[in-house]
Design a protein around this motif. Structure first.
Motif, PDB file in Angstrom:
ATOM      1  N   PRO A   4      -5.731   4.638  -3.489  1.00  0.00           N
ATOM      2  CA  PRO A   4      -6.665   3.664  -2.918  1.00  0.00           C
ATOM      3  C   PRO A   4      -7.337   2.814  -4.000  1.00  0.00           C
ATOM      4  O   PRO A   4      -7.504   1.610  -3.814  1.00  0.00           O
ATOM      5  CB  PRO A   4      -7.708   4.517  -2.196  1.00  0.00           C
ATOM      6  N   GLU A   5      -7.673   3.429  -5.137  1.00  0.00           N
ATOM      7  CA  GLU A   5      -8.376   2.650  -6.174  1.00  0.00           C
ATOM      8  C   GLU A   5      -7.462   1.592  -6.776  1.00  0.00           C
ATOM      9  O   GLU A   5      -7.923   0.518  -7.179  1.00  0.00           O
ATOM     10  CB  GLU A   5      -9.005   3.559  -7.252  1.00  0.00           C
ATOM     11  N   ASP A   6      -6.150   1.864  -6.838  1.00  0.00           N
ATOM     12  CA  ASP A   6      -5.214   0.856  -7.346  1.00  0.00           C
ATOM     13  C   ASP A   6      -5.105  -0.313  -6.366  1.00  0.00           C
ATOM     14  O   ASP A   6      -5.018  -1.474  -6.766  1.00  0.00           O
ATOM     15  CB  ASP A   6      -3.824   1.470  -7.578  1.00  0.00           C
ATOM     16  N   VAL A   7      -5.073   0.024  -5.065  1.00  0.00           N
ATOM     17  CA  VAL A   7      -5.007  -1.036  -4.047  1.00  0.00           C
ATOM     18  C   VAL A   7      -6.269  -1.887  -4.132  1.00  0.00           C
ATOM     19  O   VAL A   7      -6.215  -3.116  -4.206  1.00  0.00           O
ATOM     20  CB  VAL A   7      -4.873  -0.432  -2.622  1.00  0.00           C
ATOM     21  N   ARG A   8      -7.426  -1.209  -4.188  1.00  0.00           N
ATOM     22  CA  ARG A   8      -8.689  -1.954  -4.207  1.00  0.00           C
ATOM     23  C   ARG A   8      -8.806  -2.826  -5.454  1.00  0.00           C
ATOM     24  O   ARG A   8      -9.222  -3.985  -5.374  1.00  0.00           O
ATOM     25  CB  ARG A   8      -9.885  -0.996  -4.098  1.00  0.00           C
ATOM     26  N   SER A   9      -8.380  -2.288  -6.600  1.00  0.00           N
ATOM     27  CA  SER A   9      -8.569  -3.118  -7.791  1.00  0.00           C
ATOM     28  C   SER A   9      -7.613  -4.309  -7.769  1.00  0.00           C
ATOM     29  O   SER A   9      -7.964  -5.395  -8.230  1.00  0.00           O
ATOM     30  CB  SER A   9      -8.494  -2.284  -9.084  1.00  0.00           C
ATOM     31  N   GLU A  10      -6.428  -4.139  -7.180  1.00  0.00           N
ATOM     32  CA  GLU A  10      -5.540  -5.304  -7.052  1.00  0.00           C
ATOM     33  C   GLU A  10      -6.181  -6.352  -6.121  1.00  0.00           C
ATOM     34  O   GLU A  10      -6.170  -7.552  -6.421  1.00  0.00           O
ATOM     35  CB  GLU A  10      -4.162  -4.884  -6.513  1.00  0.00           C
ATOM     36  N   ILE A  43       0.842  -1.205   0.000  1.00  0.00           N
ATOM     37  CA  ILE A  43       0.000   0.000   0.000  1.00  0.00           C
ATOM     38  C   ILE A  43       0.872   1.248   0.000  1.00  0.00           C
ATOM     39  O   ILE A  43       0.437   2.318  -0.361  1.00  0.00           O
ATOM     40  CB  ILE A  43      -1.005   0.050   1.175  1.00  0.00           C
ATOM     41  N   MET A  44       2.122   1.093   0.416  1.00  0.00           N
ATOM     42  CA  MET A  44       3.043   2.225   0.375  1.00  0.00           C
ATOM     43  C   MET A  44       4.472   1.730   0.278  1.00  0.00           C
ATOM     44  O   MET A  44       4.750   0.557   0.532  1.00  0.00           O
ATOM     45  CB  MET A  44       2.859   3.093   1.606  1.00  0.00           C
ATOM     46  N   TYR A  45       5.336   2.618  -0.111  1.00  0.00           N
ATOM     47  CA  TYR A  45       6.752   2.287  -0.263  1.00  0.00           C
ATOM     48  C   TYR A  45       7.561   3.289   0.548  1.00  0.00           C
ATOM     49  O   TYR A  45       7.120   4.410   0.789  1.00  0.00           O
ATOM     50  CB  TYR A  45       7.164   2.387  -1.732  1.00  0.00           C
ATOM     51  N   GLY A  46       8.775   2.887   0.928  1.00  0.00           N
ATOM     52  CA  GLY A  46       9.691   3.815   1.580  1.00  0.00           C
ATOM     53  C   GLY A  46       9.330   4.106   3.023  1.00  0.00           C
ATOM     54  O   GLY A  46       8.366   3.563   3.570  1.00  0.00           O
ATOM     55  N   CYS A  47      10.122   4.959   3.651  1.00  0.00           N
ATOM     56  CA  CYS A  47       9.896   5.299   5.051  1.00  0.00           C
ATOM     57  C   CYS A  47      10.514   6.656   5.356  1.00  0.00           C
ATOM     58  O   CYS A  47      11.608   6.960   4.895  1.00  0.00           O
ATOM     59  CB  CYS A  47      10.512   4.233   5.961  1.00  0.00           C
ATOM     60  N   ASP A  48       9.781   7.476   6.140  1.00  0.00           N
ATOM     61  CA  ASP A  48      10.277   8.810   6.504  1.00  0.00           C
ATOM     62  C   ASP A  48      10.691   8.888   7.965  1.00  0.00           C
ATOM     63  O   ASP A  48      10.959   9.966   8.463  1.00  0.00           O
ATOM     64  CB  ASP A  48       9.157   9.856   6.295  1.00  0.00           C
ATOM     65  N   GLY A  64      -6.036  11.230  -0.143  1.00  0.00           N
ATOM     66  CA  GLY A  64      -7.358  11.598   0.364  1.00  0.00           C
ATOM     67  C   GLY A  64      -7.895  10.607   1.380  1.00  0.00           C
ATOM     68  O   GLY A  64      -9.079  10.629   1.732  1.00  0.00           O
ATOM     69  N   MET A  65      -7.065   9.723   1.843  1.00  0.00           N
ATOM     70  CA  MET A  65      -7.498   8.703   2.806  1.00  0.00           C
ATOM     71  C   MET A  65      -6.370   8.395   3.777  1.00  0.00           C
ATOM     72  O   MET A  65      -5.211   8.412   3.383  1.00  0.00           O
ATOM     73  CB  MET A  65      -7.758   7.371   2.078  1.00  0.00           C
ATOM     74  N   HIS A  66      -6.730   8.088   5.005  1.00  0.00           N
ATOM     75  CA  HIS A  66      -5.753   7.549   5.949  1.00  0.00           C
ATOM     76  C   HIS A  66      -5.923   6.040   6.012  1.00  0.00           C
ATOM     77  O   HIS A  66      -6.812   5.485   5.368  1.00  0.00           O
ATOM     78  CB  HIS A  66      -5.926   8.198   7.315  1.00  0.00           C
ATOM     79  N   LEU A 105      -8.709   3.416   4.381  1.00  0.00           N
ATOM     80  CA  LEU A 105      -8.345   2.406   3.383  1.00  0.00           C
ATOM     81  C   LEU A 105      -8.881   1.038   3.811  1.00  0.00           C
ATOM     82  O   LEU A 105      -9.409   0.268   3.002  1.00  0.00           O
ATOM     83  CB  LEU A 105      -6.821   2.355   3.210  1.00  0.00           C
ATOM     84  N   LEU A 106      -8.745   0.730   5.110  1.00  0.00           N
ATOM     85  CA  LEU A 106      -9.275  -0.552   5.604  1.00  0.00           C
ATOM     86  C   LEU A 106     -10.772  -0.641   5.315  1.00  0.00           C
ATOM     87  O   LEU A 106     -11.268  -1.656   4.828  1.00  0.00           O
ATOM     88  CB  LEU A 106      -9.021  -0.696   7.110  1.00  0.00           C
ATOM     89  N   ARG A 107     -11.494   0.451   5.595  1.00  0.00           N
ATOM     90  CA  ARG A 107     -12.954   0.443   5.341  1.00  0.00           C
ATOM     91  C   ARG A 107     -13.231   0.300   3.855  1.00  0.00           C
ATOM     92  O   ARG A 107     -14.146  -0.401   3.446  1.00  0.00           O
ATOM     93  CB  ARG A 107     -13.591   1.738   5.864  1.00  0.00           C
ATOM     94  N   TYR A 108     -12.404   0.969   3.060  1.00  0.00           N
ATOM     95  CA  TYR A 108     -12.622   1.017   1.608  1.00  0.00           C
ATOM     96  C   TYR A 108     -12.448  -0.358   0.959  1.00  0.00           C
ATOM     97  O   TYR A 108     -13.107  -0.675  -0.021  1.00  0.00           O
ATOM     98  CB  TYR A 108     -11.637   2.032   1.034  1.00  0.00           C
ATOM     99  N   ILE A 109     -11.550  -1.187   1.497  1.00  0.00           N
ATOM    100  CA  ILE A 109     -11.376  -2.500   0.859  1.00  0.00           C
ATOM    101  C   ILE A 109     -12.103  -3.621   1.601  1.00  0.00           C
ATOM    102  O   ILE A 109     -12.242  -4.715   1.072  1.00  0.00           O
ATOM    103  CB  ILE A 109      -9.892  -2.898   0.683  1.00  0.00           C
ATOM    104  N   SER A 110     -12.559  -3.326   2.807  1.00  0.00           N
ATOM    105  CA  SER A 110     -13.119  -4.403   3.620  1.00  0.00           C
ATOM    106  C   SER A 110     -14.385  -5.024   3.005  1.00  0.00           C
ATOM    107  O   SER A 110     -14.706  -6.177   3.262  1.00  0.00           O
ATOM    108  CB  SER A 110     -13.375  -3.869   5.024  1.00  0.00           C
TER     109      SER A 110
END
Ligand code: 5AD
Ligand code: SF4
Length: 469
Positions: free
Chosen positions: A206-212, A181-186, A241-243, A247-252
């Motif tokens: 988010p839409e890329d994560v959901r479609s995968e 869902i993300m890359y790298g670290c700050d 646009g999402m935390h 994201l959990l709600r969006y794909i659940s």
């Protein structure tokens, strides 16, 4: 600066064209590849993309290194000795290459992102012809083309943070998959090399994560693990646009998705919103991998972790009150510079108090270029070793103590393997909260969900029986 750009479709199309040209040359020759992966889930996931490309390029996978036409090591540099081991591994391939001149030997992964490493390896190992870092996976066809044409190349673009969507993947687990869902670290924890080698934090759309996730579920997968160095800071840069909780709600609600796992969680970013999402969403698993690193607030400060012992313990307490059957696993480092005996005792008492289901424990190893590597009061190896074994002993006792509370418990298990060595076939798999259980059953139950009741315990797992299939 957050770039959060994406690799363009044109660039990806150009790579796909090279891949299909290569396919026409390579596939008829029956060439094979062997990829060996070191390190964490990120690397495992990267290897799936590498293998996906290699298949598209016309290679077939083999598990016999000695006969492969392309050998690739996907390396890790998070903790020590990896470099020495890699050098040994690569050195040993010289003879193989001498007997198989067309063979391509390559090295990739985070270690290749370390300053100067790629050059050093090309110089030291004339039989290595392909080196690439973690940010250029989308260019693999072009790299293979150049190496097939006789070049020796090192492609490591540390500055390139752009996300590549739609790359091929070879996933061989039919029930469970990793999804970035993300890359790298700050975060720049003072001991850690990851932000230097994997670059700045950037989140996928988010839409890329959901479609995968949707296409994985359509292919029969029912369990996914969302991956990020710190999933709790998903979207913190405002780009999605999402935390993470959103994201959990969006794909659940993806139909057929039975289990959502995620890792790793940084305690400083685990919000109340995420806690509620875990409690409320039916398919979010009741397991949090929550690296504590140390139980002493002063050491945590020197580690740049940005939470205290008390805050950490309060997260555990809050989550347990919201989600009574939740389990925690953790990472712990002993022997961080300046760790006094008293500070180490704080780690021991935290482990005693927190009741982790399991802990991954490490002796601190200095990583060149990190802040902690330059700190004074480094701890002698012998002391680190002794602390590590004391800690492991304590956690082993805590694991057994934790396992005991499961006697009589029953729940759904996803069968992930079997062992036919004993008198009867033993299946194994995990409850949704990550507890592993062994039970007798037929191998046909592989990849299915069965109800299992716990009847006993092992050192690190549970023993049970099927109550219905
Ligand atoms: N020394 C020891 N352990 C480390 N880790 C990361 N960097 C180091 C280091 N320099 C451990 C941390 C992290 C896990 C992935 O590896 O515990 O959570
Ligand atoms: Fe390393 Fe800290 Fe980032 Fe984890 S959060 S990858 S330990 S810098």
């Amino acid at each position: 600066m957050k770039s959060n750009l994406f690799i363009s479709e044109q660039e990806l199309d150009a790579q796909r064209r090279i891949a299909s040209q290569l396919y026409r040359e390579i596939e008829p020759r029956g060439l094979t590849f062997f990829v060996e992966t070191f390190g964490c889930q990120m690397n495992v996931r990267d290897s799936e993309t590498i293998k996906g490309w290699l298949i598209d390029i016309g290679y077939a996978e083999t598990d016999d290194k000695t006969s492969a036409d392309l050998i690739l090591f996907n390396t890790c540099c998070v903790r020590d000795h990896a470099e020495k081991r890699l050098m040994g591994n690569i050195g040993a391939l010289k003879e193989l290459k001498d007997n198989h001149p067309g063979m391509i030997i390559g090295i990739c992964g985070c270690m290749m992102q370390q300053e100067g490493m790629a050059k050093k390896l090309l110089k030291r190992f004339p039989h290595v012809s392909l080196i690439f870092g973690t940010n250029v996976l989308h260019r693999l066809p072009e790299m293979i083309r150049r190496v097939m044409d006789g070049e020796r190349i090192a492609v490591t673009d540390r500055a390139n943070d752009a996300i590549a969507e739609g790359l091929p993947k070879l996933r061989d687990n039919p029930r469970s998959a990793f999804v970035n869902i993300m890359y790298g670290c700050d975060n720049f924890c003072s001991y850690c090399i990851v932000p230097y080698v994997r670059g700045r934090e950037r989140s996928r759309r988010p839409e890329d994560v959901r479609s995968e996730v949707c296409s994985l579920v359509e292919s029969g997968i029912s369990e996914i693990t969302l991956l990020g160095q710190n999933v709790n800071s998903y979207g913190n840069d405002g780009s999605t646009g999402m935390h993470f909780a959103d994201l959990l709600r969006y794909i659940s609600d993806v139909p057929g998705l039975k289990r959502i796992r995620f890792m790793s969680s940084h305690p400083k970013d685990l919000s109340e919103d995420v806690m509620h999402a875990i409690a409320e969403l039916p398919n979010v698993c009741h397991h949090v991998h929550l690296p504590v690193q140390s139980g002493n607030s002063e050491i945590l400060k020197r580690m740049n972790r940005k939470y205290t012992r008390e805050h950490y313990l309060s997260i555990i307490e809050n989550l347990r009150s919201l989600v009574p059957d939740i389990e925690f696993t953790t990472d712990i480092i002993v022997g961080f510079p300046g760790e006094t005996e008293e500070a180490f005792r704080d780690t021991m008492s935290l482990v005693d108090e927190a009741g982790f289901a399991a802990a991954f424990t490490f002796a601190y190893s200095p990583r060149q270029g990190t802040v902690a590597a330059k700190m004074e009061d480094q701890i002698p190896e012998a002391i680190k070793k002794r602390r590590l074994s004391e800690l492991n002993e304590l956690q082993a006792r805590k694991t057994v103590e934790n396992n005991r509370k499961y006697i009589g418990y029953s729940g759904e298990v996803l069968v992930e393997g079997f062992d036919t060595r004993g008198t009867e076939t033993m299946l194994y798999g995990k409850y949704q909260n990550f507890k592993m259980v062994y039970f007798s059953g037929q191998p046909e139950l592989m990849n299915q969900y069965v109800n299992v009741r716990v009847t006993g315990i092992n050192k690190n797992s549970l023993i049970g029986e099927i109550i219905d299939a």
